[in-house]
Design a protein around this motif. Structure first.
Motif, PDB file in Angstrom:
ATOM      1  N   UNK A  37       0.695  -1.351  -0.003  1.00  0.00           N
ATOM      2  CA  UNK A  37      -0.094  -0.084   0.025  1.00  0.00           C
ATOM      3  C   UNK A  37       0.863   1.132  -0.125  1.00  0.00           C
ATOM      4  N   UNK A  38       1.970   1.111   0.825  1.00  0.00           N
ATOM      5  CA  UNK A  38       2.717   2.473   0.867  1.00  0.00           C
ATOM      6  C   UNK A  38       3.446   2.622  -0.525  1.00  0.00           C
ATOM      7  N   UNK A  39       3.936   1.373  -1.167  1.00  0.00           N
ATOM      8  CA  UNK A  39       4.424   1.498  -2.479  1.00  0.00           C
ATOM      9  C   UNK A  39       3.618   1.996  -3.530  1.00  0.00           C
ATOM     10  N   UNK A  40       2.345   1.817  -3.525  1.00  0.00           N
ATOM     11  CA  UNK A  40       1.182   2.102  -4.292  1.00  0.00           C
ATOM     12  C   UNK A  40       1.047   3.459  -4.483  1.00  0.00           C
ATOM     13  N   UNK A  41       1.177   4.131  -3.179  1.00  0.00           N
ATOM     14  CA  UNK A  41       1.240   5.712  -2.964  1.00  0.00           C
ATOM     15  C   UNK A  41       2.668   6.150  -3.589  1.00  0.00           C
ATOM     16  N   UNK A  42       3.611   5.899  -3.221  1.00  0.00           N
ATOM     17  CA  UNK A  42       4.821   6.226  -3.951  1.00  0.00           C
ATOM     18  C   UNK A  42       4.868   6.142  -5.326  1.00  0.00           C
ATOM     19  N   UNK A  43       4.066   5.145  -6.046  1.00  0.00           N
ATOM     20  CA  UNK A  43       4.116   4.844  -7.341  1.00  0.00           C
ATOM     21  C   UNK A  43       3.131   5.890  -8.096  1.00  0.00           C
ATOM     22  N   UNK A  44       1.898   6.222  -7.299  1.00  0.00           N
ATOM     23  CA  UNK A  44       1.053   7.213  -7.865  1.00  0.00           C
ATOM     24  C   UNK A  44       1.793   8.605  -7.795  1.00  0.00           C
ATOM     25  N   UNK A  45       2.665   8.972  -6.767  1.00  0.00           N
ATOM     26  CA  UNK A  45       3.360  10.265  -6.710  1.00  0.00           C
ATOM     27  C   UNK A  45       4.318  10.319  -7.934  1.00  0.00           C
ATOM     28  N   UNK A  46       4.956   9.077  -8.131  1.00  0.00           N
ATOM     29  CA  UNK A  46       5.980   9.083  -9.294  1.00  0.00           C
ATOM     30  C   UNK A  46       5.261   9.395 -10.667  1.00  0.00           C
ATOM     31  N   UNK A  47       4.271   8.843 -10.933  1.00  0.00           N
ATOM     32  CA  UNK A  47       3.312   8.971 -12.064  1.00  0.00           C
ATOM     33  C   UNK A  47       3.165  10.378 -12.344  1.00  0.00           C
TER      34      UNK A  47
END
Length: 111
Positions: A37-47
């Motif tokens: 879940x934390x990585x999903x947030x990081x991935x969204x911020x990255x995009x």
């Protein structure tokens, strides 16, 4: 896992993670749900950060999915994902991370 990641020290460029997408996906598969879940947030911020930057050129955007997988291997992001550090400035590093790790990018396009 948290103790192991806490000891990670990378000499040289902290943004280049190589192009081992297989290792990144294998690591993601091992993560517990809270870390995912934390990585999903990081991935969204990255995009969002890459899309809103000068790096939003076709050659980078074509690879943004792969780049977001590789993001898990960046030491600051990994430390945040596994809970060693509370925060990571994903938005701040995203454009540079995309440039450094994108095999198809052209500096002239981003200029």
């Amino acid at each position: 896992m948290r103790r192991l990641v806490a000891t990670v020290s990378v000499n040289g460029d902290r943004l280049y993670v190589a192009d081992d997408v297989t290792a990144a996906k294998a690591l993601f598969a091992l993560l517990p749900q809270d870390c995912r879940a934390r990585f999903d947030v990081a991935r969204s911020l990255f995009f969002a950060s890459v899309a809103n930057s000068a790096m939003a050129v076709p050659s980078v955007m074509e690879s943004v999915g792969t780049l977001s997988d590789l993001l898990l291997l960046q030491r600051d992001v990994l430390r945040c994902v596994v809970g060693v550090d509370a925060t990571c400035d994903v938005a701040g590093i995203a454009p540079a991370f995309a440039l450094v790790n994108c095999n198809n990018s052209y500096l002239e396009e981003a200029a």
